[in-house]
Structures are given as structure tokens and as C-alpha cells.
Design a protein around this motif. Structure first.
Motif, mmCIF file in Angstrom:
data_model
loop_
_atom_site.group_PDB
_atom_site.id
_atom_site.type_symbol
_atom_site.label_atom_id
_atom_site.label_comp_id
_atom_site.label_asym_id
_atom_site.label_seq_id
_atom_site.Cartn_x
_atom_site.Cartn_y
_atom_site.Cartn_z
ATOM 1 N N PHE B 471 0.841 -1.201 0.000
ATOM 2 C CA PHE B 471 0.000 0.000 0.000
ATOM 3 C C PHE B 471 0.875 1.250 0.000
ATOM 4 N N ARG B 473 4.012 1.486 -1.063
ATOM 5 C CA ARG B 473 4.692 1.640 -2.340
ATOM 6 C C ARG B 473 3.724 2.155 -3.390
ATOM 7 N N GLY B 474 2.481 1.651 -3.374
ATOM 8 C CA GLY B 474 1.481 2.118 -4.338
ATOM 9 C C GLY B 474 1.264 3.614 -4.195
ATOM 10 N N SER B 475 1.167 4.064 -2.960
ATOM 11 C CA SER B 475 0.918 5.483 -2.718
ATOM 12 C C SER B 475 2.142 6.313 -3.105
ATOM 13 N N ASP B 476 3.340 5.815 -2.755
ATOM 14 C CA ASP B 476 4.565 6.530 -3.131
ATOM 15 C C ASP B 476 4.653 6.688 -4.646
ATOM 16 N N ALA B 477 4.330 5.597 -5.347
ATOM 17 C CA ALA B 477 4.462 5.627 -6.800
ATOM 18 C C ALA B 477 3.471 6.594 -7.433
ATOM 19 N N MET B 478 2.380 6.924 -6.697
ATOM 20 C CA MET B 478 1.438 7.908 -7.231
ATOM 21 C C MET B 478 1.951 9.329 -7.039
ATOM 22 N N GLY B 479 3.107 9.459 -6.385
ATOM 23 C CA GLY B 479 3.630 10.804 -6.134
ATOM 24 C C GLY B 479 3.085 11.404 -4.861
ATOM 25 N N ALA B 480 2.791 10.540 -3.886
ATOM 26 C CA ALA B 480 2.347 11.057 -2.595
ATOM 27 C C ALA B 480 3.565 11.361 -1.738
ATOM 28 N N THR B 481 3.491 12.432 -0.955
ATOM 29 C CA THR B 481 4.559 12.677 -0.001
ATOM 30 C C THR B 481 4.409 11.676 1.129
ATOM 31 N N GLN B 484 1.358 12.369 3.117
ATOM 32 C CA GLN B 484 0.107 11.989 2.451
ATOM 33 C C GLN B 484 -0.104 10.486 2.519
ATOM 34 N N THR B 485 0.985 9.724 2.318
ATOM 35 C CA THR B 485 0.868 8.271 2.412
ATOM 36 C C THR B 485 0.428 7.862 3.808
ATOM 37 N N ASN B 488 -3.346 9.164 4.397
ATOM 38 C CA ASN B 488 -4.424 8.630 3.566
ATOM 39 C C ASN B 488 -4.465 7.113 3.512
ATOM 40 N N VAL B 489 -3.334 6.459 3.679
ATOM 41 C CA VAL B 489 -3.294 5.016 3.492
ATOM 42 C C VAL B 489 -2.946 4.278 4.786
#
Lengths: 284, 588
Positions: B471, B473-481, B484-485, B488-489
Motif C-alpha cells: 500500500f 509503495r502504491g501510494s509513493d508511486a502515485m507521487g504522494a509525499t 500523504q501516504t 491517507n493510506v
């Protein structure tokens, strides 16, 4: 099929149909070499501690094409993929030398913010990893973190259509993304990746955890995606690379880029004996 | 003695003796432990409610007027003849078995002190069966509606009373000003921004809120006249609650229903508040309680009536109110001896006394509620913050990594330090060094927060660590700081686990006595605290003090009543937290 298209065109006004035709002409002609480079590696070396994972790789990846990276396990192809959007930064012992150019800039320049970079490059992982949120929130995630708050629903719908998932989930947008099947989850991840409209989509063995039917749907989807995005895909499946990619790069053990050419050339008449051995299954 | 070799038929046998011995020893130990605790609690309850003096006629009357109708309601909700048959068999068979066993033990073994067979029957058969049938009945639509209604009424009342209690200590005038200048404009602005999409108004809302609250703190000193507490609670609590109820119902059932659901409870609350004031009851508290209960019930009623299912369940409150009333009438007319419980309304609303009959727990209850509120907020915020920092923000290698590991080990060790030592720390740090006073609400709350912080941190860390990396890594790859990761996750996914840990830790804090003694909390105070810096006591301290009194009435009656109150508050608090956690689990 072509009939309906003609009808739609005559119904819409002239300027629209002209553009559509233009775009289609350009899109349909993927066999012609692309004039522009999306991502370029220059003398790229990557190390994990003392171990070299990528050895002096130089390659140009064309825009709006599908480029496949193939090779045996541990050959550095996934590392190469993660070097492009700097996901390797998360690994403490990873060290990168050389340049990766994207958008006219070396992404390893000190003034490049990796978070801002990743917003321009979507990524799809081997195992589908939708967030434990609703389908709508999954797709809207990139929009939310980038602060878009207008027309979110419209963009969610558009992205789901772009990932060929909308028809299957349009009545359950508020149910959890984890309730979908594996193939649907992976398409949800693709919808999530394309929602913020990136320029490049990286795919790390996106079908290896899926059954053949779901995998073939993803393959069709990748074909469509290349009309708008530059797709770079790592795969273990050579048939898949042959079917969907325009260009193929073959990495062999030690992180060496052995051959990089049009897919047809690689699979029919490779220059290197080692590549032929690998493709025909004598090695690897 | 020589043993024969085993016969060589088949594959032979593999010995499982050790495993079987272990299995039954474990089972026996758990059962013995639970049984011992159960017997203790039975005696505490018997003492607290003076059940030893309850005549069989008295018990029978309430059994027939309250328990039997309620069980009938649950069985009706289940609607399964098999369950009904089994329940009747358990009631009847249990009666014969318990009475027979009890009389048998009394006759042939030894007399059982302060228990008679009807009371034993009550605890061994009736209460477990009632609990079971409540659970089963809740699965049916009728039972779910009835218990949902009761739950909302009780929950609303508990929240209302807790709010009233907090305002004994916190300044209602500051709250009035903060609400008027900060909270209200900010919420209004936010709602306006949501309706007409101008993003500037939405971002301005928090700023307006903070400025307004600061302004309120400043203005508190300069303004000298204030509206009455009743008007303050009407404006800052009852009206907003009514508006929320009205919006909820309007969205589902239309304008008229919305106005009714918002307006009727508000009118009742205002009327109740004024009337209570005239007869000497605390009007503002009644206003808040009626507003919360009324609105929660009204919103629920509208939903049930619109669904149109299980409407019979709405009769449950009538059943539960009418049963005791009829029972009281019958007992009065019959003239049978009734118990005189130690745990009664007077015990909950009056101050401690040297006279056992007049002794009350009120100041200690208020003290405990305030401690729980402060400790919950502090330890949750600090604990989750630290856990997020340790798990998400620190590097794993290098100097920072080493420091982090040292920190981790030390936090784990801190969880094992005796609470007396934390009491000493609180005494030195908060009471002496920072000058917050000996045994004040603030000193005690801070000390207890410190005491449970390691447990909160470690359990929150576990919860955060159990969120799968994919989860992130998915958020990081979306360009989340990273923030934010996390927000939100990671945190939404870890929240149920974090809440579980916090609940357990809070349970420990509420029962602690040793650190309270160390920081100089009073064993007995005679009036409820009226500020964060007033001397105050907590329930376990007061119970401890009573247990030392020479009169047996204290040791057997008042202490038992205090323990029952403490347990009910604890179970109520944990129940609420568990409901919240389950909701968080369903949300993800």
C-alpha cells in the motif's frame, strides 16, 4: 464497426472529425519509428551495496510506444524500471550513477523532487495493490493528493473507461476495491495510475499474478494505452513481449543490456547469439 | 517391573500424552481463573445491591414483570421455536438444578454465606441466559430495532452527562466565546464552501476557527457579563445537535420529518431545562442530556419508520420502563421485604461521608471521568504521533537508524516499569518542577498519560507495521509525499489496531491507584473538582480509602457499590471504544 465510426463523424461538426482522424492516423501507425524520446538512460550504473545491478546501460525509449524489458530473473530489469521514477530511493543501500533523462532533464539532478517526478510517471506493480478504499477513492487518489478538486467524478469515470473497467464496476463505485477479482484489481490500479494523466506508465510484470484470461485483457489494454502514454513494461513472458511491444530490450545476468531493437527484429533475427539462446529457451 | 513390548500391529502408536496433558491443564487453569473471578463479582454484586436481603417473593415479582417479558421479546425477535424451547428448558431445568445443588451443598457440605438459592439461580442461569438471548435477539430485525433504540437513548444520556461533567472543570464561558467566534463561523464557512465550490472559503475555514478561538481566550478576561449556563448550552450544544439531526433526517425523509426530528427534541430539551431549574435540578445538564437523547432517538425513529421493518421493536423501551413500575407496585401492595441497595441514586450523586448510608462517590466519579478524558486525548495524540514517527519517518540505517533502535528498545522497556515509579516521576516533574500542584487533575492526568504512553506507542507501532508495504509503495508511486501516504493510506488501515491498544491502555489508567498516591491525590474529597488545579480524587482511590474504614458496612457495602460503579464505567467506556473500532474496521 467502421460504419458506426463514419456515422459518428458525420454527425459531429467538421473540425472535431478532422482532429479525430488525425489522431487516429498517428495512433494507428505505431510500427513507424517514433521521432521523440520519452526516457533516456545514459551510462547508467546501479549498485545495491557492493553488488552491481545495472551495468553501463544506455538506451532511448520512444514516446507513445510500448517498450518491453525482458531477461532472466535478477538481471536488473525491474531495478531499471524503478530507477526511472526513483522508487529505488526508498532502498537505503541503493546507489545510482549516470543519467536518466526524462522531459529534458536528468531525474537524478539534485534539484529534482522525486515526489513531483512520480506524479508524471505512473506505476503498476506485479501484485495488484489497490488501496483498502472504495473504487472511486482508489481512482481519485492521485487527483486528491495533487489537490485537484474539480470534476473528480468525471475524471474517475474517464480513467475507469480508459482502463476498460467502467462497465463492470459502474454500479459499485462505492464498494471496496479489494472486493474485485485479481484482474479487475489490476485494471483498477491501471485506472489509478492514469487518472492524474502521467506521461509515462511503468509496469512491473503486471500480468504475472493473473490468470490467462485476465492477463489477455490487460494486454489489450496496454495496446490501447500506448496511444496516449509511453508504456515501459517488464515481463517474464516472451510471448507477451512479442505480442504487445514495439521495442524490446533484453537484459542478461549482471545487469547488462545485451540487445535493444524493434521487437520484430529481436524475436526473428537477433544480432547476439546469447539473445537468441535466451529467446529460444536454451538459456535462462 | 519389566514391561511387555507393544504389539507390532500396524504402524504402532505415537504418544500424544504431553500434548493432551498440556491441553487439559490450560483449559482447567483458564476455567478456574474465570470461575474465581466470576464468584468474586457475584459477591460484589450481591453486596452492592443488598441481594442477600431480597426475599424470594421480591425476586419472583421482578422476574415475572421484567425478566420474563424481556426474554419473551428477545425470543419473539428470534422467531425460532427451537430456540424458545431450549430457553424454556434452560430456565426450568436450571431452576431445578441450581436449587437442588444449592440445598444439597448447604445440607451436606457447609452453609454458603450471604447467598440463597434464588440469587444463585439469578447469577448462574438468568443473567447468562439473558445475555445470550440479547445477543441472539439482536440478530433479528425486531430485536435490533429495540436494542438500537435503547442503545441510542443510553448512549445519548452518557455523552450528555459526560459533557456536563467536563464543564464542571472546563470554563463554559471560554467555550461559549470560542464557539461563537471560532467554531461556528468556521463551520458555517466550510458548509458554504462545500455548497458553492469556491476553494478559497474552504481553506479559510480553519484559519477563521483558530483566530476565533484565540480571540475567545483573550476576550474571556475582558468581558464581564455572560449569559446563563442554560443559554450557553442551548446555543453551543443543543441547537447544533438539533441542526445536525434535522439535516440528517431531511436528507432521507424530507423537509417535514427533518423539522420534526430537529425541533421536537429541542423544544423538549428547552422545556425540560427550564422546568428542572425551577425544581432545583441542574437545568443545563438536563437540557444537554434531553437534547442529545431526543435527537439521537428521533433520527433513529425516522429511519426505522421509513424502513418499515421490525416496528414491534419500538415497544422495548415501554417494556423496560413498565416492568419495574409494575414490579414496584406489586411489591408495595404485597408488602414483601425488599433489598436496600448500597448502589443507588444517592450513592452516585452525593459526596463521601463518615456515615455508610449517606456515603457517595460523586466527586470521585467526576474526577475519574475528567482524568479519562484528558488521558485519552493526550496518550492517543502523543502515542500515535510517536509511533508514526518511529515507523514511517526514521531511517533504518546510519546514525539515525541506531538512535531509533535505542529509542525503540527503551520504549518497550518503559512499558514494564512499575507504576509507583511513574508516580515518583509525576511528583518530581509535574508537581514540583512545573508547579502544577500536588494531586491536581492536571498532574494526575499527565502522570497517567506518561504511564500508559509506552503501551500506546508499542501497540500503535504494531498496528502501523502490520499495514502491508505494498500500500505504501502504491501510494509513493502515485507521487504522494510521506505525510500523504501516512495520512491517507497507513493510518486509516492501522486505526482499528491503534484503537484496540489505546482501549487496553486506558483501562489500565482508570484503575491505577499507586501513582495517584505518589503525586498526592486525595483519598477523599467532599466536593466535585471545579478546575484543572483543584484537589480531586478518583474512583479507585476512594474505594481504597473506604476499604480501610473500621465499620463493616463500608467494607462490605460501600466498597462493593464503588467497585460496581468503577466496573460499569470501565465496561461502558471500553464498549464505546470497541463500537468505534468495529465501525473503523467496517469502514476499511
Amino acid at each position: 464497426m467502421s460504419n458506426t465510426e463514419t456515422e459518428t463523424k458525420t454527425e459531429s461538426d467538421g473540425s472535431d472529425s478532422l482532429i479525430t482522424t488525425d489522431v487516429q492516423a498517428e495512433q494507428n501507425d505505431r510500427s513507424a519509428p517514433s521521432t521523440r524520446t520519452a526516457v533516456a538512460a545514459r551510462n547508467l550504473n546501479v549498485y545495491y551495496g557492493d553488488e552491481q545491478a545495472i551495468k553501463d546501460v544506455t538506451m532511448d525509449i520512444p514516446e507513445k510506444r510500448v517498450t518491453a524489458l525482458i531477461g532472466p530473473s535478477g538481471c536488473g530489469k525491474s531495478t531499471f524500471l524503478r530507477t526511472i521514477n526513483r522508487m529505488n530511493d526508498m532502498i537505503d543501500i541503493c546507489r545510482v550513477e549516470g543519467d536518466v533523462e526524462f522531459g529534458g532533464k536528468n531525474v537524478y539532478d539534485p534539484d529534482v523532487d522525486p515526489v513531483a517526478l512520480r506524479r508524471k510517471i505512473g506505476m503498476v506493480f506485479q501484485k495488484p495493490n489497490p488501496f483498502p478504499k472504495s473504487i472511486r477513492d482508489n481512482v481519485a487518489y492521485g487527483l486528491k493528493i495533487q489537490g485537484f478538486d474539480s470534476d473528480v467524478d468525471a475524471r474517475v469515470e474517464e480513467s475507469l473507461k480508459g482502463a476498460a473497467l467502467y462497465e463492470e464496476v459502474k454500479d459499485q463505485l462505492d464498494s471496496s476495491g479489494l472486493e474485485l477479482s485479481g484482474g479487475q484489481q489490476q485494471r483498477l490500479c491501471i485506472a489509478r495510475a492514469i487518472a492524474p494523466d502521467p506521461e509515462v506508465i511503468l509496469m512491473d510484470e503486471p500480468t504475472s499474478a493473473l490468470d490467462p484470461v485476465a492477463a489477455s485483457k490487460i494486454e489489450d489494454l496496454i495496446d490501447d494505452l500506448a496511444e496516449e502514454y509511453t508504456v515501459i513494461i517488464v515481463t517474464h513472458n516472451m510471448q507477451q513481449a512479442a505480442r504487445i511491444s514495439d521495442r524490446t530490450a533484453v537484459f542478461l545476468t549482471g545487469g547488462e543490456l545485451v540487445e535493444y531493437d524493434d521487437t520484430a527484429k529481436i524475436f526473428e533475427d537477433p544480432e547476439e547469439q546469447r539473445v537468441e539462446d535466451y529467446i529460444t529457451g536454451k538459456f535462462g | 517391573m519389566a514391561t511387555d513390548t507393544p504389539s507390532e500391529a500396524g504402524f504402532g502408536e505415537v504418544s500424544r500424552v504431553r500434548g493432551i496433558v498440556f491441553e487439559y491443564l490450560s483449559l482447567g487453569a483458564s476455567v478456574a481463573g474465570l470461575l474465581a473471578l466470576g464468584i468474586l463479582l457475584v459477591y460484589v454484586a450481591v453486596d452492592a445491591f443488598d441481594l442477600a436481603n431480597a426475599s424470594p417473593e421480591w425476586l419472583l415479582t421482578y422476574f415475572l414483570t421484567l425478566v420474563v417479558p424481556y426474554l419473551g421479546f428477545c425470543l419473539y425477535s428470534v422467531g425460532d421455536p427451537t430456540v424458545t424451547r431450549r430457553a424454556v428448558a434452560a430456565l426450568g431445568g436450571g431452576l431445578v438444578a441450581v436449587a437442588g445443588l444449592f440445598v444439597g451443598i448447604e445440607t451436606f457440605v457447609s452453609p454458603i454465606p450471604r447467598l440463597n438459592w434464588p440469587v444463585a439461580y439469578l447469577f448462574v442461569v438468568v443473567i447468562p441466559l439473558t445475555a445470550y438471548l440479547t445477543y441472539v435477539g439482536n440478530q433479528g430485525r425486531v430485536g435490533a430495532v429495540g436494542l438500537g433504540l435503547i442503545g441510542r437513548a443510553v448512549g445519548g444520556a452518557a455523552v450528555g452527562l459526560a459533557v456536563g461533567t467536563l464543564f464542571l472543570v472546563f470554563d463554559q464561558f471560554v467555550w461559549f466565546l470560542a464557539y461563537t467566534f471560532g467554531v461556528f463561523p468556521a463551520v458555517a464557512l466550510y458548509v458554504y464552501a462545500r455548497r458553492s465550490p469556491s476553494s478559497r472559503a474552504a481553506t479559510a475555514a480553519p484559519v477563521v476557527g483558530v483566530v476565533g478561538i484565540l480571540l475567545a481566550v483573550f476576550a474571556r478576561e475582558t468581558i464581564s457579563t455572560y449569559p446563563s449556563d442554560l443559554l450557553i448550552f442551548l446555543w453551543t450544544i443543543a441547537i447544533p445537535v438539533a441542526v445536525v439531526g434535522e439535516r440528517l433526517v431531511t436528507a432521507r425523509g424530507g423537509r417535514t420529518a427533518g423539522l420534526l426530528a430537529g425541533g421536537v427534541p429541542l423544544a423538549l430539551a428547552v422545556a425540560g431545562g427550564f422546568l428542572a431549574g425551577t425544581v432545583g435540578l441542574p437545568g443545563p445538564d438536563i437540557l444537554v442530556v434531553v437534547a442529545l437523547v431526543g435527537t439521537a432517538v428521533a433520527v433513529y425513529l425516522q429511519r426505522v419508520i421509513e424502513d418499515g421493518e421490525g416496528l414491534a421493536g419500538l415497544a422495548l423501551p415501554v417494556l423496560l420502563v413498565a416492568g419495574p413500575l409494575v414490579g414496584a407496585l406489586v411489591v408495595g401492595a404485597w408488602g414483601v421485604p425488599a433489598p436496600d441497595p448500597w448502589l443507588d441514586v444517592g450513592f452516585l450523586t452525593e459526596a463521601p461521608s463518615r456515615n455508610a448510608v449517606e456515603a457517595g462517590l460523586y466527586p470521585a466519579i467526576v474526577g475519574s471521568v475528567i482524568i479519562i478524558a484528558i488521558v485519552a486525548v493526550l496518550s492517543f495524540a502523543l502515542g500515535v504521533g510517536t509511533a508514526v514517527f518511529l515507523e514511517e519517518y526514521t531511517a533504518e540505517t546510519g546514525l539515525v537508524g541506531t538512535l531509533t533502535r535505542i529509542l525503540q528498545i527503551n520504549i518497550a522497556n518503559l512499558a514494564a516499569i512499575p507504576s509507583v515509579v511513574y508516580g515518583l516521576l509525576g511528583l518530581g516533574l509535574f508537581a514540583n518542577l512545573l508547579g502544577l500542584g500536588f494531586g491536581t487533575a492536571l498532574t494526575v492526568s499527565l502522570t497517567l498519560s506518561l504511564l500508559i504512553l509506552p503501551i500506546t506507542i508499542v501497540s500503535a507501532q504494531e498496528a502501523i507495521r502490520s499495514v502491508p508495504d505494498e500500500f505504501r509503495r502504491g501510494s509513493d508511486a502515485m507521487g504522494a509525499t510521506r505525510w500523504q501516504t501516512t495520512k491517507n493510506v497507513v493510518l486509516p488501515e492501522a486505526m482499528p489496531g491503534i484503537l484496540t491498544g489505546t482501549i487496553l491502555a486506558l483501562g489500565r489508567a482508570i484503575g491505577e491507584t499507586a501513582p495517584l498516591i505518589m503525586v498526592g491525590a486525595a483519598t477523599t474529597v467532599f466536593s466535585a473538582p471545579n478546575s484543572l488545579f483543584s484537589k480531586f480524587s478518583a474512583m479507585p482511590m476512594q474505594i481504597y480509602a473506604w476499604a480501610d474504614f473500621p465499620q463493616p458496612e463500608f467494607r462490605y457495602g460501600v466498597v462493593a457499590a464503588g467497585v460496581m460503579t468503577l466496573l460499569v464505567v470501565l465496561i461502558g467506556m471500553n464498549g464505546t471504544a470497541i463500537l468505534l473500532r468495529n465501525r473503523a474496521e467496517r469502514g476499511s
